[in-house]
Design a protein around this motif. Structure first.
Motif, PDB file in Angstrom:
ATOM      1  N   GLU A 494       1.002  -1.316   0.240  1.00 28.04           N
ATOM      2  CA  GLU A 494       0.201   0.162   0.034  1.00 28.04           C
ATOM      3  C   GLU A 494       0.595   0.905  -0.001  1.00 28.04           C
ATOM      4  O   GLU A 494       1.072   2.456  -0.706  1.00 28.04           O
ATOM      5  CB  GLU A 494      -1.160  -0.005   1.528  1.00 28.04           C
ATOM      6  CG  GLU A 494      -1.502   1.106   1.292  1.00 28.04           C
ATOM      7  CD  GLU A 494      -2.988   1.559   0.049  1.00 28.04           C
ATOM      8  OE1 GLU A 494      -3.033   2.755   0.436  1.00 28.04           O
ATOM      9  OE2 GLU A 494      -2.720   0.404  -0.373  1.00 28.04           O
ATOM     10  N   HIS A 495       1.845   1.140   0.373  1.00 29.54           N
ATOM     11  CA  HIS A 495       3.184   2.385   1.068  1.00 29.54           C
ATOM     12  C   HIS A 495       3.772   2.780  -0.401  1.00 29.54           C
ATOM     13  O   HIS A 495       3.344   4.115  -0.832  1.00 29.54           O
ATOM     14  CB  HIS A 495       3.925   1.575   1.476  1.00 29.54           C
ATOM     15  CG  HIS A 495       5.151   2.712   1.711  1.00 29.54           C
ATOM     16  ND1 HIS A 495       6.088   3.175   1.145  1.00 29.54           N
ATOM     17  CD2 HIS A 495       5.552   3.547   2.921  1.00 29.54           C
ATOM     18  CE1 HIS A 495       6.934   4.217   2.052  1.00 29.54           C
ATOM     19  NE2 HIS A 495       5.652   4.384   2.511  1.00 29.54           N
ATOM     20  N   GLN A 496       3.544   1.659  -1.250  1.00 30.45           N
ATOM     21  CA  GLN A 496       4.044   2.167  -2.693  1.00 30.45           C
ATOM     22  C   GLN A 496       2.812   2.587  -3.608  1.00 30.45           C
ATOM     23  O   GLN A 496       3.777   2.988  -4.537  1.00 30.45           O
ATOM     24  CB  GLN A 496       4.929   0.904  -3.668  1.00 30.45           C
ATOM     25  CG  GLN A 496       5.865   0.623  -2.727  1.00 30.45           C
ATOM     26  CD  GLN A 496       6.587  -0.695  -3.384  1.00 30.45           C
ATOM     27  OE1 GLN A 496       6.328  -1.477  -4.275  1.00 30.45           O
ATOM     28  NE2 GLN A 496       7.727  -0.960  -2.804  1.00 30.45           N
ATOM     29  N   PHE A 497       1.696   2.103  -3.462  1.00 29.05           N
ATOM     30  CA  PHE A 497       0.913   2.699  -4.118  1.00 29.05           C
ATOM     31  C   PHE A 497       0.471   3.966  -4.229  1.00 29.05           C
ATOM     32  O   PHE A 497      -0.743   4.556  -5.261  1.00 29.05           O
ATOM     33  CB  PHE A 497      -0.325   1.567  -4.103  1.00 29.05           C
ATOM     34  CG  PHE A 497      -0.349   0.117  -5.038  1.00 29.05           C
ATOM     35  CD1 PHE A 497      -0.754   0.485  -6.052  1.00 29.05           C
ATOM     36  CD2 PHE A 497       0.619  -0.886  -4.549  1.00 29.05           C
ATOM     37  CE1 PHE A 497      -1.053  -1.043  -7.397  1.00 29.05           C
ATOM     38  CE2 PHE A 497       0.586  -2.026  -5.743  1.00 29.05           C
ATOM     39  CZ  PHE A 497       0.177  -1.707  -6.958  1.00 29.05           C
ATOM     40  N   ARG A 498       0.936   4.680  -2.956  1.00 30.46           N
ATOM     41  CA  ARG A 498       0.085   5.966  -2.574  1.00 30.46           C
ATOM     42  C   ARG A 498       0.933   6.690  -3.883  1.00 30.46           C
ATOM     43  O   ARG A 498       0.339   7.879  -3.993  1.00 30.46           O
ATOM     44  CB  ARG A 498       0.873   6.624  -1.155  1.00 30.46           C
ATOM     45  CG  ARG A 498       0.055   5.577  -0.547  1.00 30.46           C
ATOM     46  CD  ARG A 498       0.192   5.921   1.131  1.00 30.46           C
ATOM     47  NE  ARG A 498      -0.718   7.631   0.644  1.00 30.46           N
ATOM     48  CZ  ARG A 498       0.307   9.036   1.273  1.00 30.46           C
ATOM     49  NH1 ARG A 498       1.089   9.349   1.531  1.00 30.46           N
ATOM     50  NH2 ARG A 498      -0.620  10.806   0.806  1.00 30.46           N
ATOM     51  N   ILE A 499       2.556   6.529  -4.287  1.00 29.39           N
ATOM     52  CA  ILE A 499       2.785   6.764  -5.598  1.00 29.39           C
ATOM     53  C   ILE A 499       2.067   6.841  -6.240  1.00 29.39           C
ATOM     54  O   ILE A 499       1.706   7.523  -7.686  1.00 29.39           O
ATOM     55  CB  ILE A 499       4.494   6.872  -5.389  1.00 29.39           C
ATOM     56  CG1 ILE A 499       5.127   6.933  -4.834  1.00 29.39           C
ATOM     57  CG2 ILE A 499       5.074   7.253  -6.856  1.00 29.39           C
ATOM     58  CD1 ILE A 499       6.253   6.113  -4.686  1.00 29.39           C
ATOM     59  N   LEU A 500       2.158   5.589  -7.069  1.00 28.29           N
ATOM     60  CA  LEU A 500       0.464   5.456  -8.562  1.00 28.29           C
ATOM     61  C   LEU A 500       0.268   5.923  -9.134  1.00 28.29           C
ATOM     62  O   LEU A 500      -0.683   5.960  -9.378  1.00 28.29           O
ATOM     63  CB  LEU A 500       1.528   3.355  -8.364  1.00 28.29           C
ATOM     64  CG  LEU A 500       2.464   3.045  -8.689  1.00 28.29           C
ATOM     65  CD1 LEU A 500       2.308   1.154  -8.239  1.00 28.29           C
ATOM     66  CD2 LEU A 500       3.796   3.340  -9.459  1.00 28.29           C
ATOM     67  N   ARG A 501      -0.357   6.195  -7.141  1.00 29.30           N
ATOM     68  CA  ARG A 501      -2.080   6.908  -7.333  1.00 29.30           C
ATOM     69  C   ARG A 501      -1.831   7.902  -7.850  1.00 29.30           C
ATOM     70  O   ARG A 501      -3.128   8.993  -8.947  1.00 29.30           O
ATOM     71  CB  ARG A 501      -2.580   7.287  -6.112  1.00 29.30           C
ATOM     72  CG  ARG A 501      -3.208   5.778  -5.622  1.00 29.30           C
ATOM     73  CD  ARG A 501      -4.481   6.227  -4.686  1.00 29.30           C
ATOM     74  NE  ARG A 501      -4.709   4.321  -4.246  1.00 29.30           N
ATOM     75  CZ  ARG A 501      -3.975   3.671  -3.008  1.00 29.30           C
ATOM     76  NH1 ARG A 501      -3.215   4.847  -2.353  1.00 29.30           N
ATOM     77  NH2 ARG A 501      -4.108   2.779  -3.057  1.00 29.30           N
TER      78      ARG A 501
END
Length: 704
Positions: A494-501
């Motif tokens: 989830e931490h990485q997907f904050r960037i991908l959003r």
């Protein structure tokens, strides 16, 4: 498509003519064309074709002028809604490059010459794609400026067959041979060699005229005078005429019987040759640079050695004496021009470059972490690939040496870039070298999944227009697309997907994956086969060592031995995994275990993919917070995870079959690599671990 071309001036010349031809045909096809130059004789013709012209000082080499003009060009780009900025010379390229970056516009260059290899010229290799008019120029940019071959597109110059009328040999007057040389008066154009060759021709064939078309640049008049002296010395004054610069080149060629190009240095292309071919004029040219791409020696023209008047004289006499050869050269050359060098083909190929630049993108992902972090990045890699299809997006990933092996077969990445920051790329020099490599590859946007100082610096060194990552205070000012560091604890995925959003990518699938080869599985089968005669009821992997830095993650040795013995009582044989440096500890554990409990020692006997295959063979895996824990999760192997100094919320991988063992102490998680007490780990009992294994084995057996 809205296209901006930038050239220094619009006076008579090959580059300028090509700019006008391209603009005219692009407008005919419904594209919007804008040209910026310092003005010139050809502006009226450009505007008559339907293109728009802005007059700006894009020819001045003054730094102050360049800096002032960048903003003005950027305003033109915004006002005209430009999509492609196409620059054809060095000063325009410097201005266009920064104006394109300011406006987030695609930047392309065409290299029209052999540039001196200093920094000022390097900008010609900074385009997303680089157009070269010939193989020779392409090699020049690749070999002398380090441009990667995959960014170079060869689009030969063209001739507008509407302007140049083909005159068949039978309709041309051959009674007096009119021999012409067309080009600026410069030593590299070989006028002296040409005149020496002509003087030899005159002795054998007195009925000749010589036209010298072109003039010397300002400040080069002494060379023009030198040519005049040579004409008089060689006795050519009576038959030689200096015509100066001519706007009507088609008219000049209609009256020539032979064109000679005598260039002594590498020639980028030789536009006047294809103009002569289009007009039905036989050509003698020196074998230099891009000329060999145009002239098929003996078929469409005659090639001679540069700086060799005698060789040139012999070729000229062949054309004068051999009517059949003359006719053959003319017709073959005309067919080649119609097929390979017509302006429609040039426009079509240039449009393909524009369309490719606008539809093909390079994505760079930076993930320099340890093995476990790389495995945790797989859902992000998969999501990026799903959102950026292979047909239009090339995805490259920068990784460290340790993790490269894991991603060699990853289907979500097109290219792996190794940054050996612990080895040969260590230090500032290695960082700068890697940054230079990233710039060469040209990246449209960077996704920084590592988010430390080094990765932020690499993001900036790539010169990518868009750089995504966390605003974490660790040089994150080098990013220009940032998301705040989360206030609450998040799972690693989830931490990485904050960037991908920020790119519109949502977390839909958090599965981890690995891609070992069949060969890796065979090696593991052979290894296991050599360790026991019969398959035990259950096989449990046990990782006995975290990274050398994290001594605080270690479970006490006596606990490990008791667990090995306890597992043996329920039909579970243990296999000890770890690196080669853990081998002494493994041997010590082996010696401490009961005779019937002796574990298999695999420490240091596998590479990463083989370790994955070994874990895959296990019915259960026991580990602290380490890379093998993430491998077990990726392979769907049930595992017991022991957490002490680190936070499982932030590091525990997504998994269906997992038991977490953790002690809630006031000091935990402390993230201290060393601890003299390590109560967080020693507080986890052997019975708790044994019960966790039994629980997972019952869960697993229910699926049998």
């Amino acid at each position: 498509m809205n296209i901006l071309q930038i050239v220094p001036e619009l006076n008579v010349g090959g580059v300028e003519t090509g700019t006008i031809d391209l603009a005219k045909y692009l407008v005919r096809q419904g594209h919007k064309v804008v040209v910026i130059s310092a003005g010139g004789e050809l502006v009226a013709g450009l505007e008559a074709s339907g293109a728009k012209h802005y007059s700006l000082p894009v020819h001045r080499k003054s730094l102050i002028s360049i800096l002032k003009t960048i903003g003005k060009v950027a305003r033109v780009i915004r006002d005209e809604n430009i999509r492609i900025v196409h620059c054809r010379s060095r000063v325009p390229a410097w201005i266009g490059y920064f104006a394109a970056r300011i406006t987030d516009t695609i930047f392309i260059t065409t290299c029209h010459g052999f540039y001196s290899t200093h920094f000022f010229s390097s900008v010609m290799g900074w385009g997303k794609l680089i157009i070269a008019p010939s193989q020779a120029i392409a090699r020049h940019m690749i070999e002398d400026f380090g441009v990667l071959r995959q960014r170079v597109r060869i689009v030969p110059r063209s001739v507008d067959l509407e302007r140049f009328r083909f005159i068949p040999p039978r309709d041309r007057d051959w009674s007096c041979f009119n021999i012409g040389i067309i080009g600026r008066l410069s030593p590299i154009k070989g006028h002296i060699d040409f005149l020496k060759a002509v003087s030899k021709v005159l002795r054998q064939h007195p009925a000749i005229k010589v036209w010298v078309v072109g003039d010397a640049a300002p400040g080069k008049q002494p060379y023009k005078e030198e040519i005049g002296v040579m004409v008089r010395r060689l006795g050519l004054s009576h038959c030689t005429e200096f015509l100066g610069n001519q706007k009507d080149i088609p008219g000049v060629l209609s009256q020539l019987n032979m064109l000679v190009m005598a260039t002594t240095t590498q020639e980028a292309f030789g536009r006047v040759i294809i103009e002569a071919h289009a007009s039905g004029v036989p050509v003698v040219a020196t074998r230099v640079g891009g000329v060999v791409d145009i002239v098929d020696d003996g078929k469409t023209g005659l090639l001679v050695s540069p700086n060799d008047p005698e060789d040139m004289h012999r070729a000229m006499m062949k054309i004068i004496k051999d009517e059949k050869l003359r006719s053959s050269l003319v017709y073959s050359a005309y067919e080649k021009v119609k097929r390979d060098f017509n302006v429609e083909l040039m426009v079509s190929n240039t449009l393909k470059v524009y369309e490719e630049a606008g539809s093909k993108f390079n994505v760079l992902i930076i993930k320099l972490g340890a093995v476990g972090d790389i495995i945790l990045s797989v859902p992000a890699l998969r999501a990026v690939r799903k959102n950026f299809k292979k047909d239009n997006y090339k995805i490259a990933c920068v990784v460290g040496k340790e993790a490269r092996e894991l991603l060699d077969r990853c289907p979500y990445i097109d290219e792996l870039i190794l940054y050996d920051y612990k080895g040969k790329d260590k230090g500032v020099r290695g960082l700068l070298k890697t940054g230079k490599l990233l710039r060469k590859k040209y990246t449209d946007f960077v996704i920084d999944l590592q988010n430390n100082r080094t990765s932020h610096i690499l993001s900036r060194l790539s010169m990518s227009l868009k750089r995504y990552g966390y605003d974490n205070g660790k040089f994150s000012f080098l990013l220009n697309r940032k998301v705040r560091w989360p206030e609450k604890r998040l799972s690693p995925v989830e931490h990485q997907f904050r960037i991908l959003r920020m790119l519109g990518i949502e977390l839909e699938d958090d599965r981890l994956e690995l891609w070992p080869k069949d060969e890796d599985r065979r090696r593991v089968e052979d290894f296991l086969g050599s360790q026991f005669l019969a398959r035990p009821k259950y096989l449990a992997g046990m990782n006995i060592g975290a990274s050398g830095r994290w001594q605080s993650k270690q479970w006490p040795k006596e606990y490990v031995v008791k667990l090995i013995d306890g597992l043996s009582n329920i039909g579970v044989r243990c296999i000890l995994t770890g690196q080669e440096r853990h081998l002494p500890e493994a041997k010590e554990l082996y010696a401490m275990a009961r005779a019937q409990s002796k574990p298999i020692i695999a420490c240091g006997k596998t590479n990463l993919n083989e370790l994955a295959c070994l874990i895959e063979k296990c019915d259960v895996f026991i580990t602290q917070d380490s890379a093998p824990m993430h491998m077990a999760a990726a392979l769907g192997v049930p595992f017991v995870a022991m957490f002490g100094p680190t936070d499982p919320v932030k590091h525990l991988p997504p998994a269906e079959k997992c038991v977490l063992l953790k002690k809630d102490l006031a000091c935990s998680p402390c993230y201290k690599p060393k601890c003299k007490d390590a109560l967080c780990m020693s507080g986890i009992t052997v019975n708790e671990a044994l019960e966790a294994v039994e629980k997972l084995l019952r869960i697993e057996s229910s699926h049998d």
